[in-house]
Design an enzyme around this catalytic site. Sequence first.
Site, mmCIF file in Angstrom:
data_model
loop_
_atom_site.group_PDB
_atom_site.id
_atom_site.type_symbol
_atom_site.label_atom_id
_atom_site.label_comp_id
_atom_site.label_asym_id
_atom_site.label_seq_id
_atom_site.Cartn_x
_atom_site.Cartn_y
_atom_site.Cartn_z
ATOM 1 C CE LYS A 84 -3.973 -3.263 -0.648
ATOM 2 N NZ LYS A 84 -3.244 -2.248 -1.437
HETATM 3 O O1 G3P Z 1 0.838 -2.328 -2.929
HETATM 4 C C1 G3P Z 1 1.066 -1.169 -2.198
HETATM 5 C C2 G3P Z 1 1.535 -0.112 -3.100
HETATM 6 O O2 G3P Z 1 0.477 0.405 -3.845
HETATM 7 C C3 G3P Z 1 2.294 0.961 -2.441
HETATM 8 O O3 G3P Z 1 3.320 1.236 -3.299
HETATM 9 O O4 G3P Z 1 5.119 2.545 -4.258
HETATM 10 O O5 G3P Z 1 3.244 3.705 -3.050
HETATM 11 O O6 G3P Z 1 4.938 2.402 -1.795
HETATM 12 P P1 G3P Z 1 4.209 2.542 -3.077
#
Ligand code: G3P
Length: 215
Positions: A84
Amino acid sequence: MRIFLDTANIDQIRQAAKLGVISGVTTNPSLVSKEGTTDYEATIKEICSITSGPISTEVLVEGVEPMIEQARQISTWAPNIVIKIPATTEGLEVTSALAKEGIKVNFTLCFSLNQAILGALAGATYVSPFVGRLDDAGHNGMELVRDIVDVFTHYQLSTQVIAASLRHPQHCVAAAKAGAHIATIPYSVLMQMLRHPLTDIGVARFLSDWQRKKE
Ligand code: G3P
Protein backbone atom coordinates in the site's frame (compact mmCIF):
# COMPACT_ATOMS: atom_id res chain seq x y z
CA MET A 1 -17.55 -8.27 -6.70
CA ARG A 2 -14.94 -9.93 -4.50
CA ILE A 3 -14.65 -9.36 -0.76
CA PHE A 4 -11.48 -8.66 1.20
CA LEU A 5 -11.36 -8.50 4.98
CA ASP A 6 -10.16 -5.12 6.28
CA THR A 7 -8.40 -6.09 9.51
CA ALA A 8 -5.16 -7.33 11.05
CA ASN A 9 -6.96 -9.51 13.56
CA ILE A 10 -5.73 -13.08 13.08
CA ASP A 11 -8.76 -14.77 14.68
CA GLN A 12 -11.18 -12.83 12.50
CA ILE A 13 -9.19 -13.64 9.36
CA ARG A 14 -9.10 -17.35 10.25
CA GLN A 15 -12.82 -17.33 10.99
CA ALA A 16 -13.72 -15.49 7.78
CA ALA A 17 -11.43 -17.74 5.71
CA LYS A 18 -13.48 -20.75 6.88
CA LEU A 19 -16.60 -19.21 5.34
CA GLY A 20 -14.95 -19.41 1.92
CA VAL A 21 -16.01 -15.97 0.70
CA ILE A 22 -12.89 -13.92 1.42
CA SER A 23 -10.38 -13.53 -1.39
CA GLY A 24 -7.86 -11.26 0.32
CA VAL A 25 -7.05 -8.99 3.25
CA THR A 26 -6.24 -5.30 3.55
CA THR A 27 -4.40 -3.89 6.53
CA ASN A 28 -2.98 -0.53 7.49
CA PRO A 29 -0.64 0.56 10.30
CA SER A 30 -3.60 1.66 12.47
CA LEU A 31 -5.26 -1.75 12.13
CA VAL A 32 -2.02 -3.59 12.97
CA SER A 33 -1.31 -1.39 15.99
CA LYS A 34 -4.87 -1.99 17.25
CA GLU A 35 -3.94 -5.66 17.66
CA GLY A 36 -1.37 -4.70 20.31
CA THR A 37 1.58 -6.22 18.45
CA THR A 38 4.96 -4.55 18.04
CA ASP A 39 6.11 -7.07 15.43
CA TYR A 40 4.71 -5.76 12.14
CA GLU A 41 6.56 -8.31 10.03
CA ALA A 42 5.45 -11.35 12.06
CA THR A 43 1.82 -10.21 12.01
CA ILE A 44 1.78 -9.66 8.25
CA LYS A 45 3.57 -12.95 7.59
CA GLU A 46 1.01 -14.81 9.69
CA ILE A 47 -1.86 -13.17 7.78
CA CYS A 48 -0.20 -14.13 4.48
CA SER A 49 -0.04 -17.74 5.60
CA ILE A 50 -3.80 -17.94 6.28
CA THR A 51 -4.99 -17.06 2.80
CA SER A 52 -3.29 -17.21 -0.57
CA GLY A 53 -5.22 -14.13 -1.75
CA PRO A 54 -3.61 -10.70 -1.98
CA ILE A 55 -2.65 -9.13 1.38
CA SER A 56 -2.23 -5.35 1.31
CA THR A 57 0.40 -4.00 3.68
CA GLU A 58 1.34 -0.36 4.01
CA VAL A 59 4.83 1.10 4.06
CA LEU A 60 5.82 2.70 7.39
CA VAL A 61 8.17 5.39 6.10
CA GLU A 62 8.02 8.56 4.02
CA GLY A 63 10.22 9.73 1.15
CA VAL A 64 10.70 8.14 -2.26
CA GLU A 65 13.86 6.14 -1.61
CA PRO A 66 12.89 4.93 1.90
CA MET A 67 9.45 3.85 0.61
CA ILE A 68 10.92 1.99 -2.37
CA GLU A 69 13.51 0.33 -0.16
CA GLN A 70 10.96 -0.75 2.44
CA ALA A 71 8.47 -1.88 -0.22
CA ARG A 72 11.14 -4.11 -1.80
CA GLN A 73 11.88 -5.58 1.62
CA ILE A 74 8.20 -6.17 2.53
CA SER A 75 7.53 -7.74 -0.86
CA THR A 76 9.91 -10.58 0.05
CA TRP A 77 7.82 -11.54 3.10
CA ALA A 78 5.33 -13.62 1.10
CA PRO A 79 4.34 -14.21 -2.52
CA ASN A 80 0.87 -12.71 -2.00
CA ILE A 81 1.99 -9.33 -0.61
CA VAL A 82 0.64 -6.12 -2.13
CA ILE A 83 2.27 -2.86 -1.03
CA LYS A 84 0.00 0.00 0.00
CA ILE A 85 1.42 3.33 -1.14
CA PRO A 86 -0.34 6.62 -0.34
CA ALA A 87 -1.75 8.77 -3.15
CA THR A 88 0.83 11.57 -2.80
CA THR A 89 3.38 12.97 -5.25
CA GLU A 90 6.09 10.82 -3.69
CA GLY A 91 3.70 7.88 -3.62
CA LEU A 92 3.07 8.21 -7.34
CA GLU A 93 6.79 8.07 -8.11
CA VAL A 94 7.16 5.07 -5.80
CA THR A 95 4.17 3.32 -7.40
CA SER A 96 5.61 3.80 -10.84
CA ALA A 97 9.06 2.47 -9.78
CA LEU A 98 7.60 -0.56 -7.96
CA ALA A 99 5.24 -1.40 -10.83
CA LYS A 100 8.22 -1.49 -13.21
CA GLU A 101 9.86 -4.01 -10.88
CA GLY A 102 6.72 -6.16 -10.90
CA ILE A 103 5.80 -5.33 -7.28
CA LYS A 104 2.05 -5.02 -6.84
CA VAL A 105 0.81 -1.71 -5.44
CA ASN A 106 -2.46 -0.75 -3.78
CA PHE A 107 -2.65 3.04 -4.30
CA THR A 108 -4.32 3.98 -1.04
CA LEU A 109 -5.86 6.96 0.76
CA CYS A 110 -7.47 7.83 -2.54
CA PHE A 111 -10.06 10.61 -2.29
CA SER A 112 -10.48 11.84 -5.87
CA LEU A 113 -10.93 10.56 -9.40
CA ASN A 114 -7.75 12.34 -10.46
CA GLN A 115 -5.71 10.51 -7.81
CA ALA A 116 -7.19 7.21 -9.01
CA ILE A 117 -6.42 7.94 -12.67
CA LEU A 118 -2.81 8.83 -11.84
CA GLY A 119 -2.42 5.70 -9.71
CA ALA A 120 -3.68 3.57 -12.58
CA LEU A 121 -1.40 5.27 -15.10
CA ALA A 122 1.56 4.70 -12.76
CA GLY A 123 0.80 0.98 -12.87
CA ALA A 124 -0.96 0.35 -9.55
CA THR A 125 -2.67 -3.04 -9.40
CA TYR A 126 -5.38 -1.59 -7.13
CA VAL A 127 -6.67 1.83 -6.14
CA SER A 128 -8.51 2.26 -2.84
CA PRO A 129 -11.08 5.05 -2.61
CA PHE A 130 -11.95 5.58 1.09
CA VAL A 131 -15.73 5.76 1.02
CA GLY A 132 -16.51 6.15 4.74
CA ARG A 133 -13.94 8.90 5.28
CA LEU A 134 -15.35 10.85 2.32
CA ASP A 135 -18.86 10.43 3.73
CA ASP A 136 -17.51 11.64 7.11
CA ALA A 137 -16.26 14.79 5.38
CA GLY A 138 -19.70 15.47 3.88
CA HIS A 139 -19.00 14.06 0.40
CA ASN A 140 -20.54 11.09 -1.40
CA GLY A 141 -17.88 8.37 -1.18
CA MET A 142 -19.73 5.87 -3.33
CA GLU A 143 -20.11 8.37 -6.15
CA LEU A 144 -16.32 8.40 -6.35
CA VAL A 145 -16.22 4.59 -6.59
CA ARG A 146 -18.76 4.72 -9.43
CA ASP A 147 -16.81 7.43 -11.27
CA ILE A 148 -13.51 5.54 -10.98
CA VAL A 149 -15.09 2.30 -12.23
CA ASP A 150 -16.73 4.13 -15.16
CA VAL A 151 -13.52 5.88 -16.21
CA PHE A 152 -11.33 2.77 -15.83
CA THR A 153 -13.87 0.79 -17.87
CA HIS A 154 -14.12 3.48 -20.55
CA TYR A 155 -10.34 3.66 -20.99
CA GLN A 156 -9.79 -0.06 -20.44
CA LEU A 157 -7.44 0.51 -17.50
CA SER A 158 -6.76 -2.81 -15.83
CA THR A 159 -6.30 -1.38 -12.31
CA GLN A 160 -8.91 -2.80 -9.94
CA VAL A 161 -11.03 -0.67 -7.66
CA ILE A 162 -11.17 -1.59 -3.98
CA ALA A 163 -14.05 0.18 -2.23
CA ALA A 164 -12.44 0.80 1.17
CA SER A 165 -13.35 2.39 4.48
CA LEU A 166 -16.73 0.65 4.25
CA ARG A 167 -18.61 0.81 7.53
CA HIS A 168 -21.98 -0.95 7.14
CA PRO A 169 -23.89 -3.47 4.96
CA GLN A 170 -25.51 -0.77 2.82
CA HIS A 171 -22.01 0.30 1.78
CA CYS A 172 -21.48 -3.27 0.46
CA VAL A 173 -24.71 -3.17 -1.55
CA ALA A 174 -23.79 0.23 -2.98
CA ALA A 175 -20.22 -0.89 -3.78
CA ALA A 176 -21.55 -3.89 -5.70
CA LYS A 177 -24.02 -1.71 -7.64
CA ALA A 178 -21.25 0.82 -8.36
CA GLY A 179 -19.21 -1.95 -9.99
CA ALA A 180 -16.35 -2.05 -7.49
CA HIS A 181 -14.10 -5.02 -8.24
CA ILE A 182 -13.57 -5.54 -4.52
CA ALA A 183 -15.18 -4.40 -1.27
CA THR A 184 -12.88 -4.51 1.72
CA ILE A 185 -14.82 -4.72 4.95
CA PRO A 186 -14.40 -5.21 8.69
CA TYR A 187 -15.38 -8.61 10.09
CA SER A 188 -18.44 -7.11 11.81
CA VAL A 189 -19.77 -5.88 8.46
CA LEU A 190 -19.20 -9.31 6.90
CA MET A 191 -21.39 -10.79 9.63
CA GLN A 192 -24.02 -8.08 9.13
CA MET A 193 -24.15 -8.88 5.40
CA LEU A 194 -25.36 -12.38 6.17
CA ARG A 195 -27.61 -11.77 9.12
CA HIS A 196 -31.39 -11.58 8.57
CA PRO A 197 -33.97 -12.04 11.33
CA LEU A 198 -36.42 -13.73 8.93
CA THR A 199 -33.79 -16.40 8.18
CA ASP A 200 -33.39 -17.12 11.90
CA ILE A 201 -37.17 -17.18 12.43
CA GLY A 202 -37.60 -19.43 9.39
CA VAL A 203 -34.98 -21.94 10.57
CA ALA A 204 -36.53 -22.10 14.05
CA ARG A 205 -40.05 -22.56 12.62
CA PHE A 206 -39.04 -25.34 10.19
CA LEU A 207 -37.39 -27.26 13.00
CA SER A 208 -40.26 -26.78 15.48
CA ASP A 209 -42.91 -27.73 12.85
CA TRP A 210 -41.06 -30.96 12.13
CA GLN A 211 -40.62 -31.64 15.83
CA ARG A 212 -44.39 -31.18 16.47
CA LYS A 213 -45.25 -33.50 13.57
CA LYS A 214 -43.12 -36.27 15.09
CA GLU A 215 -44.82 -35.97 18.51
O1 G3P B 1 -9.54 0.09 4.04
C1 G3P B 1 -9.26 1.30 4.66
C2 G3P B 1 -9.80 1.28 6.03
O2 G3P B 1 -9.00 0.50 6.86
C3 G3P B 1 -10.05 2.60 6.61
O3 G3P B 1 -11.24 2.48 7.26
O4 G3P B 1 -12.97 3.07 8.85
O5 G3P B 1 -10.60 3.80 9.27
O6 G3P B 1 -11.95 4.86 7.48
P1 G3P B 1 -11.72 3.62 8.27
